[in-house]
Design an enzyme around this catalytic site. Structure first.
Site, short mmCIF file in Angstrom:
data_model
loop_
_atom_site.label_atom_id
_atom_site.label_comp_id
_atom_site.label_asym_id
_atom_site.label_seq_id
_atom_site.Cartn_x
_atom_site.Cartn_y
_atom_site.Cartn_z
N CYS A 77 0.84 -1.21 0.00
CA CYS A 77 0.00 0.00 0.00
C CYS A 77 0.87 1.25 0.00
CB CYS A 77 -0.99 -0.04 1.16
SG CYS A 77 -2.31 1.17 0.98
N HIS A 175 -3.88 -4.86 -0.10
CA HIS A 175 -3.44 -5.41 1.19
C HIS A 175 -3.56 -6.94 1.17
CE1 HIS A 175 -2.99 -1.71 3.58
NE2 HIS A 175 -3.90 -1.22 2.74
N GLU A 177 -2.63 -8.94 3.34
CA GLU A 177 -2.94 -9.41 4.70
C GLU A 177 -4.44 -9.29 5.02
OE1 GLU A 177 -1.67 -6.56 3.91
OE2 GLU A 177 -2.17 -4.97 5.32
#
Lengths: 193, 250
Positions: A77, A175, A177
């Protein structure tokens, strides 16, 4: 396997750590130059504002350190944006690993670009086993245009880089994650490099 | 293409999900972490956790809970309730929340929106607005819809957008709990007058309401609670229905 997550004044660094733990991996969140230099993998995450974050990185010598790293590095990001040359956000001069600008989305749709969007032409080691059209989670108002280092694209207002790769440096605008099983696959691919 | 988001909302008190839940495959009924993980597996795009706890003591429990949620969830989530100052937002960010939503506190101290946006970025702050249509206008309420204030929905939404909000969560009090569909007319006006995403809340009862809220209400995301908690409309079934109706979902 030693994984270093770069600690700096950006938000949501913990979520990358949590994602690695879910994969059974341990990472150290650190700004210690020696620990970062000696890690097998380095992750440079972040949510925040470009100019103020760059100022913090420069003050701590982390910009030069990042540039010199030889092991696989993954920017996420804001991390991806800061690895570029320059950002329109606060007119920030960035680290310059990728010789690309970071631009503000033009008017046309809602900004921030927030939510799940599809990857176009995912390619290379990072996207092994990831199909074109797979959904990943984005949340950003600035973007890196499509360029020679693009290894996955995305379409929102304009085509832009969802991921970049050059030498040992990898970066994603989305992202991983927070991107469910697809994101975990991408993190696993990075760890396996 | 950017997908329309489906967002289950979980009310939390004392570390437990408050609304009744009857999923058979959840062992600890009412555990917000386990319920959230189930929604994530089912294809929910995002989750909202609202802390409806009263005391400060219990607030600490909420931060611990947020940490557990962040550790276990692989999709984004926002948290709301009891965020009155910048420090409250900071605690939740450090615990691993992706976004915070502010409601009454933004009315009492509008500068809080600017502070959170400049401190942590616009993407981190959702402004939640509860409004009721009466006497020809959408009047804004605070304190869980109990207290009317001298604000009007559309102008207040534009103001918080200018202050740096990254998203608006609009709950129509006229529609909330009715299960008769979302406030599509107001949502369309709101969505078309703003440059930031709008989450629609209040009124979901049937699958077709979600088609309406995206097509007619121009919402970017739709939030609901009881229809998901009571398994009246399972998330996977809703997603299939939306796909059949040409709504772009993940």
């Amino acid at each position: 396997m030693k994984i270093a997550i770069i600690k700096y004044n950006a938000g949501n660094i913990r979520s990358v750590d949590f994602a690695l733990r879910r994969m059974g991996l341990e990472a150290e969140i650190t700004d210690d130059h020696e620990k970062i230099r000696s890690a097998d993998k380095v992750i440079f995450p972040g949510v925040g504002e470009a100019a103020s974050t760059m100022k913090h990185l420069t003050a701590n010598g982390l910009d030069n350190l990042l540039r010199e790293l030889k092991q696989p590095v993954l920017g996420i990001c804001l991390g991806q944006q800061l690895m570029c040359r320059q950002s329109e956000e606060g007119d920030a001069s960035c680290i310059g690993i990728f010789d690309e600008p970071v631009l503000r989305f033009p008017p046309g749709e809602k900004v921030p670009h927030m939510g799940w969007n599809q990857l176009t032409d995912p390619a290379g080691d990072l996207f092994k086993g990831v199909e074109p059209g797979a959904y990943v989670y984005f949340i950003h108002s600035y973007y890196v245009p499509l360029c020679t280092e693009t290894v996955a694209g995305c379409e929102y207002i304009t085509g832009f880089s969802a991921a970049l790769h050059r030498y040992n440096f990898y970066a994603t605008q989305f992202h991983p994650e927070k991107s469910g099983p697809t994101g975990q696959k991408i993190l696993e691919n990075f760890i396996a490099l | 293409m950017l997908a329309k988001r489906i967002i289950p909302c979980l009310d939390v008190r004392d570390g437990k999900t408050v609304k009744g839940i009857n999923f058979v495959d959840i062992r600890e009924v009412g555990d917000p972490v386990e319920l959230g993980a189930k929604y994530a597996r089912d294809g929910a795009d995002e989750l909202v956790y609202l802390d409806i706890t009263a005391s400060h003591e219990e607030r600490k429990l909420f931060a611990d809970l947020v940490r557990r949620i962040a550790a276990n969830l692989n999709i984004p989530f926002s948290v709301g309730g009891g965020i009155n100052e910048l420090r409250d937002a900071d605690v939740l960010l450090s615990a691993g929340a992706d976004k915070v939503s502010v409601n009454s506190a933004a009315i009492r101290t509008p500068g809080l929106v600017d502070q959170i946006a400049s401190g942590f970025g616009s993407q981190f702050v959702i402004v939640a607005i509860d409004a009721r249509y009466e006497n020809g206008r959408w009047g804004v309420y605070i304190n869980g819809g109990r207290v009317p204030v001298d604000k009007e929905l559309f102008s207040w939404a534009r103001e918080v957008q200018d202050r740096g909000a990254g998203e608006i969560l609009f709950t129509s009090m006229n529609h909330d709990g009715t299960k008769n569909g979302f406030a599509c007319d107001a949502l369309r006006v709101l969505s078309e007058s703003l440059s930031i995403p709008v989450i629609a809340s209040g009124g979901a009862g049937r699958e077709e309401h979600f088609v309406e809220v995206f097509n007619e209400g121009k919402a970017d995301a739709a939030l609901a609670a009881s229809i998901f908690h009571y398994n009246e409309i399972p998330v996977p079934k809703l997603k299939e229905y939306l796909k059949t109706n040409k709504i772009n979902v993940r």
